[in-house]
Structure formats: C-alpha cells, structure tokens
Design an enzyme around this catalytic site. Structure first.
Site, mmCIF file in Angstrom:
data_model
loop_
_atom_site.group_PDB
_atom_site.id
_atom_site.type_symbol
_atom_site.label_atom_id
_atom_site.label_comp_id
_atom_site.label_asym_id
_atom_site.label_seq_id
_atom_site.Cartn_x
_atom_site.Cartn_y
_atom_site.Cartn_z
ATOM 1 N N ARG A 21 23.584 7.903 16.515
ATOM 2 C CA ARG A 21 23.566 8.310 15.106
ATOM 3 C C ARG A 21 22.139 8.418 14.569
ATOM 4 N NH1 ARG A 21 28.825 4.755 13.320
ATOM 5 N NH2 ARG A 21 30.349 6.442 13.486
ATOM 6 N N LYS A 193 45.308 1.829 17.553
ATOM 7 C CA LYS A 193 46.438 1.799 16.626
ATOM 8 C C LYS A 193 47.011 3.177 16.313
ATOM 9 C CE LYS A 193 45.005 -2.430 14.211
ATOM 10 N NZ LYS A 193 44.651 -3.005 12.886
ATOM 11 N N GLY A 346 32.881 8.087 16.681
ATOM 12 C CA GLY A 346 33.332 6.731 16.942
ATOM 13 C C GLY A 346 33.201 6.293 18.386
ATOM 14 N N GLY A 370 36.130 8.595 11.579
ATOM 15 C CA GLY A 370 37.071 8.548 10.465
ATOM 16 C C GLY A 370 37.012 9.794 9.602
#
Length: 393
Positions: A21, A193, A346, A370
């Site tokens: 990043r 998840k 991510g 996200g």
C-alpha cells in the site's frame, strides 16, 4: 495540500511485512512533490481502541515512505495538535509531513457528524495558506473510500477536492468489472466468513458465469449440503442462507471437491487431503485440495474476466498454501492468455506477494478489499460520492 493515503500496512514487531500500500501511494505523492506542493498526509494504521497506541504509530511507515519517495518524510507527534500545526506551518515547497495515525483521534471514526466535522476543520487548518485561503484535498486512499470518516468524507465538504491517481485507477478498473465485462466472467471468493461476502455473492451471481468458493467460508456451504465439516470454521447461522444460495445459483456456484485437513490450526500441523464429503470428525479444513485446484483452474482457463478476493486456505502456513498458490497461478495463466484479472485487495494481494508470485501476472491488484467488494455490490461509497458531487469546489 492534504492527501488522504491508505498506508495501513501489516506490521510484525514494528517491522512492515508487506509494503504494497505504501508503494501504491507513492505516484500521487511524488507528482505533488515534484510540482512543488507542500504535502500533508493523513493515514491510519490498524484499529486503535483507546486513543494513541505506540504499537500503531506510523513511525515505521514514515521511514518506509521516505525511502520510496527518496526524500525525508517528517512524522508529526500528534494528529492535529501543536506539533502537527507547527510542522505544517514550517513546510516549504516539496516537503512532506505525515500526521500521526489519524485514528488516534476518536473523532475520525465517530458516528457524530459534528465531531467528525470538527476534526475535518482542524485538518483543513493545517493546509490553509498564510493569507487564510483554503488548501486542497486529494483523496488517494481507495481502501477507505467506503468509510464515512473525517479524513475521507467530511474534509471533502470543506476543501476543493480531487481523486488521486490511485483512486482514479481503481475506479476505472471496477467500472470495467461492472459496466463492460467481457465473458466468460469468473469470480473467485475465499476468506473466512460467508457473512462478509454475502452481498457480493448475491450481486455477482446474476452477472458472473461461475463463482468459485474456497477458504474458510466454503465449509458453511458444504454444511448447507448436509456434509460434515469436522472442526472447520463454520458460521452456523449462515447455513440456511447458503442452502438458499446453492438452490438459487446452482449453475454458478462451485465448491471444492477435496480439502486439506489437520488436527489443529498450527503451522506445524500434519496436512492430510480428504474428499470434501469425507472430512473426519475432529479434523479442520485449512486449505482446498489439489483436485479442487485442478477443477477451479479448468474453469478459470476459459475466462475472459476474473475477479479474485480472499485466499483459498491458510496461506501463511506453508503446508496449507498450495490451494491459494495454485488458484493464483491459474489466474495468472489466464491473464497471460488475454484475460482481464483483478485481485481484490486485502489478504489476496498480500498472498500474491507472500507466495512470491509476480505482480505483473495480474491485470490489476487493488489496494482496497472492502471497498472493492462494496463497489461490486452496488453500495454507495461515501468517499467517492462526495468527490462526484464536487466536494467544496
């Protein structure tokens, strides 16, 4: 000039383990510096809970950013306090000042509009000209544009605001995924998840030709098929939802056919490959198996557009990294044959670098997991909306 960058890099005992990043933020900053701007950078690191936390200081980031820019980057001792103000006033053309972790100030993430606005006003004061005329704001932290936060959203209501080169490039790529997608379109989703990916599954299931499911989330889908998953990660409250998804999109969703299991979640655990419908009681799945990699690779081989978000297993453990690496290599192979591939930030982006895969093997590696997912879901992203409405221009 105030720039909101995304410098939220992973740290291990104070050392940066993946500078991706930071590297991605450099082009915009370098362009501003080369143009003679006085640059104040706001960024966050982690999620400090109770004010300043020395372990989440941006000190190592300032050093790494300075190395990549080829110039000294000052680090303020606070966010918008006396040190930040004094350093900002002392900047000369081409200087760079990095504010301390913006989330050390609780107003950054406050749900109270007035609290956030107060912090935004303090940030604006840092870049005001001596005659009182306002500075400008450049939004270049794509990884936070889905957040309605002071340094992302509210500041753009106060200053003339612009998208940085990183944010502009990310938007262009995501528009290509949503507005001009060449088919066959394959989506690879992993991570832990189902609940984190539910929105994007529902959105993309009507647009993609195939959605490959791996990672910890696959076990909730397997359970929805009535299979035993041992001690694998399972969201019991999502089983019915997954069953409905499998019914509705049976021709799109693709699950693993074999799983690499172990007795415990440990880098030294002994791996064992079993069929997806034969996971032993007391064993936990930590990766997809070679048969699954082969099956998924065959699907990806014909794709013209590929979006990947989430690892296939615990890639941080070498014994359970083969699934993620195999699928990533299949995506890279398809890219080499002309497919347009996007790695959705991510852990996926981290896996590419951690596994030693060439970054140029993919068409685009996003800096915002996200944000990418919410964009593809069709959700409004506050940090982009405020730029599109012109901010304070």
């Amino acid at each position: 000039m105030l720039v909101r960058s995304d410098l939220n890099v992973p740290l291990d005992e104070g050392k940066i383990t993946d500078p991706g990043r930071i590297t991605a933020s450099v082009p915009t900053l370098r362009a501003l510096v080369d143009a003679g701007a006085k640059v104040v950078v706001a960024a966050h690191l982690g999620r400090p809970k109770n004010g300043p936390d020395p372990k989440l200081s941006l000190a190592p980031v300032a050093a790494a950013l300075g190395e990549q820019l080829g110039r000294h980057v000052q680090l303020a001792g606070d966010v918008v306090g006396t040190d930040a103000l004094a350093r900002a006033e002392g900047l000369t053309d081409g200087d760079v000042l990095l504010l301390e972790n913006i989330r050390f100030d609780a107003r950054e993430t406050s749900k109270d509009d007035q609290e956030r606005l107060a912090l935004a006003r303090a940030l604006a004061e840092l870049v005001a000209a001596p005659d009182g005329s306002p500075g400008a704001f450049v939004s270049d932290g794509f990884g936070v544009v889905h957040r309605k936060q002071a340094s992302v959203y509210d500041i753009a209501t106060l200053l003339p605001s612009y998208a940085g080169t990183l944010v502009a490039a990310e938007i262009q790529v995501l528009r290509q995924l949503t507005e001009s997608t060449e088919r066959p379109y394959a989506v690879v989703l992993g991570g832990s998840k189902v609940s984190d990916k539910l929105g994007v599954i529902k959105s993309l299931a009507t647009k993609a030709d195939s959605i490959v499911i791996g990672g910890g989330m696959c076990f909730t889908f397997l359970a929805a098929q009535g299979l035993q998953v041992g001690t694998s990660l399972l969201e019991a409250d999502m089983v019915d939802t997954c069953r409905q998804l499998l019914d509705d999109y049976a021709d799109v969703l693709r699950l693993p056919v074999d799983i690499v299991v172990a007795d415990k979640f440990d880098a030294g655990a002994t791996p064992e490959t079993v069929a997806a419908d034969e996971i032993p009681e007391g064993k936990m799945g930590l990766d997809i198996g070679p048969g699954s990699v082969q099956r998924f690779a065959a699907l990806l081989a014909n794709a013209k557009t590929i979006f990947w978000n989430g690892p296939m297993g615990v890639f941080e453990f070498p014994a359970f990294a083969a699934g993620t690496k195999g699928v990533a290599e299949a995506i890279a192979t398809a890219t080499g044959k002309g497919a347009f591939s996007v790695v959705g930030g991510g852990d996926s982006a981290a896996a590419v670098r951690a596994l030693g895969l060439p970054e140029d093997g993919f068409s685009h590696i996003s800096t915002g997991g996200g944000a990418s997912l919410e964009y593809l879901e069709g959700k409004p992203l506050p940090g982009l909306q405020v730029l599109e409405t012109g901010g304070a221009q």
